[in-house]
Enzyme design. Structure first.
Site, mmCIF file in Angstrom:
data_model
loop_
_atom_site.group_PDB
_atom_site.id
_atom_site.type_symbol
_atom_site.label_atom_id
_atom_site.label_comp_id
_atom_site.label_asym_id
_atom_site.label_seq_id
_atom_site.Cartn_x
_atom_site.Cartn_y
_atom_site.Cartn_z
ATOM 1 C CB ALA A 114 4.784 2.038 -5.037
ATOM 2 C CD GLN B 185 -3.116 -0.884 -0.263
ATOM 3 O OE1 GLN B 185 -2.684 -0.102 -1.100
ATOM 4 N NE2 GLN B 185 -4.067 -1.655 -0.318
ATOM 5 C CB SER B 186 4.269 1.832 -1.259
ATOM 6 O OG SER B 186 4.998 2.911 -1.786
ATOM 7 C CG ASN B 187 0.901 6.885 0.702
ATOM 8 O OD1 ASN B 187 -0.295 6.545 0.321
ATOM 9 N ND2 ASN B 187 1.200 7.061 2.001
#
Ligand SMILES: *Cc1c(COP(=O)(O)O)cnc(C)c1O
Length: 354
Positions: free
Chosen positions: A91, A87-89
């Protein structure tokens, strides 16, 4: 204030040398939160880096990506590889930036929280809609997050090597965009902020923000020494860090300053203040105080922060104010770094918000 405008203009001149992709909408707004200011007894301002663009779900990584993607394009790269949690912002914002600039995004994402392929949420859903090449790296039993991250980098480097031998040029963006080139984006962010406070005629005593990889903090600290604005920056950790973290961030800041040829340097003991008291139970695990902070900001000001980063940072700031470590009457800025897509993530990440 005139002196501040001069140091900002000189800093802008140094920044001009760097290759840059125009990705966002700047300056981001800076304004006062009246209701909360009254409730807390301070002058509380918010810096809206959740509004950096490019899409609806902006955040701090866009500032770094302007220089990282600018560098990738200047080097003639075709692929951009990056890393993070599923859930990386960072990425998601990297994919968005790549699409705008015609580069091919490849993600190696560690499943700290296991995604449900039948019911994709939040940033992972957005990554898929944008058509990124995604490799989900599952955690091995007993493996630490840092170990899985390291493994994902090794896998990506093998992949890059293969592409390079076929004649495709690849660019590696480290997790969070935390590199000397990336942090230049937050030197610019701080200069933008200093220009705004000079125009508004306010003197901020404190900036609070959430810190993860440290790229944001490095750039802010470097911007502070470069402009000479004496605001104290308090960086609330959102994950566990060892004792070497402030020193490593200092070194990152100084590498960014060296890229600009700036004749100043950051000293951790003077310019960096981190606080490990608010990240527990852990990265991507909700806390009661962050949940309270999300509700408070939503119900007093109609604004959204998130459970992973900004909620924990805001909770830390509230505590510093409530226990008097920040004196009443101070001018305090909360630097909103984005991340509200996490409100639509898996329940394990969101927690008991209602
Ligand atoms: C990545 C991120 C941070 C932390 O920034 P770093 O530069 O990695 O320290 C803070 N807030 C949000 C919303 C983020 O996505």
């Amino acid at each position: 204030m005139d002196h501040l405008k001069e140091t900002c203009a000189a800093a802008r001149n140094l920044l001009k040398q760097m290759p840059k992709a125009d990705l966002g909408f700047f300056p981001t707004p800076l304004y006062k939160l009246d209701h909360l200011s009254e409730e807390l007894g301070v002058n509380l301002y918010i810096k809206r880096d959740d509004f950096t663009g490019m899409n609806l779900f902006g955040g701090n990584k866009i500032r770094k990506l302007q220089y990282l993607i600018g560098d990738a394009a200047a080097k003639g790269c075709e692929y951009v590889f990056t890393f993070g949690a599923t859930q990386s912002n960072h990425a998601m914002q990297t994919v968005s930036a790549c699409r705008r600039c015609g580069l091919k995004p490849v993600l190696y994402l560690v499943a700290i929280v296991e995604p449900d392929e039948e019911d994709l949420r939040s940033n992972l859903l957005l990554d898929r809609i944008m058509g990124a090449e995604i490799h989900v790296v599952r955690m091995n039993p007993g493996e630490e997050e840092a170990e899985a991250e390291e493994r994902s980098v090794q896998m990506a480097r093998e992949h890059m090597k293969q592409l390079e031998t076929q004649g495709h040029k690849c660019y590696e963006v480290p997790m969070g965009g935390a590199s000397p080139v990336g942090s230049v984006g937050f030197i610019e962010g701080f200069v933008e902020f200093a220009e705004q406070v000079a125009d508004m005629g306010i003197h901020p005593d404190y900036i609070f923000h959430g810190t993860g990889t440290g790229g944001t903090m490095a750039g802010l600290a470097a911007g502070k020494v470069l402009t000479g604005l004496d605001t104290e920056i308090i960086s609330i950790n959102v994950s566990w860090k060892d004792e070497g973290y402030p020193k490593r961030t200092q070194d990152l800041a100084n590498e960014s300053l060296a890229l600009l040829g700036a004749p100043v340097s950051v000293e951790a003991s003077r310019d960096i203040h981190t606080d490990l008291n608010y990240y527990l139970p852990g990265y991507e695990i909700p806390s009661e105080s962050a949940t309270e902070a999300i509700r408070l900001l939503a119900q007093t000001e109609g604004l959204f922060i998130d459970p992973v980063y900004t909620g924990k940072a805001f909770a830390g700031m509230l505590d510093h104010i409530r226990i008097g470590r920040v004196p009443q009457g101070s001018t305090v800025v909360f630097w909103h770094t984005g991340g509200a897509t996490a409100l639509f993530a898996e329940k394990e990440i969101l927690g008991e918000i209602l």
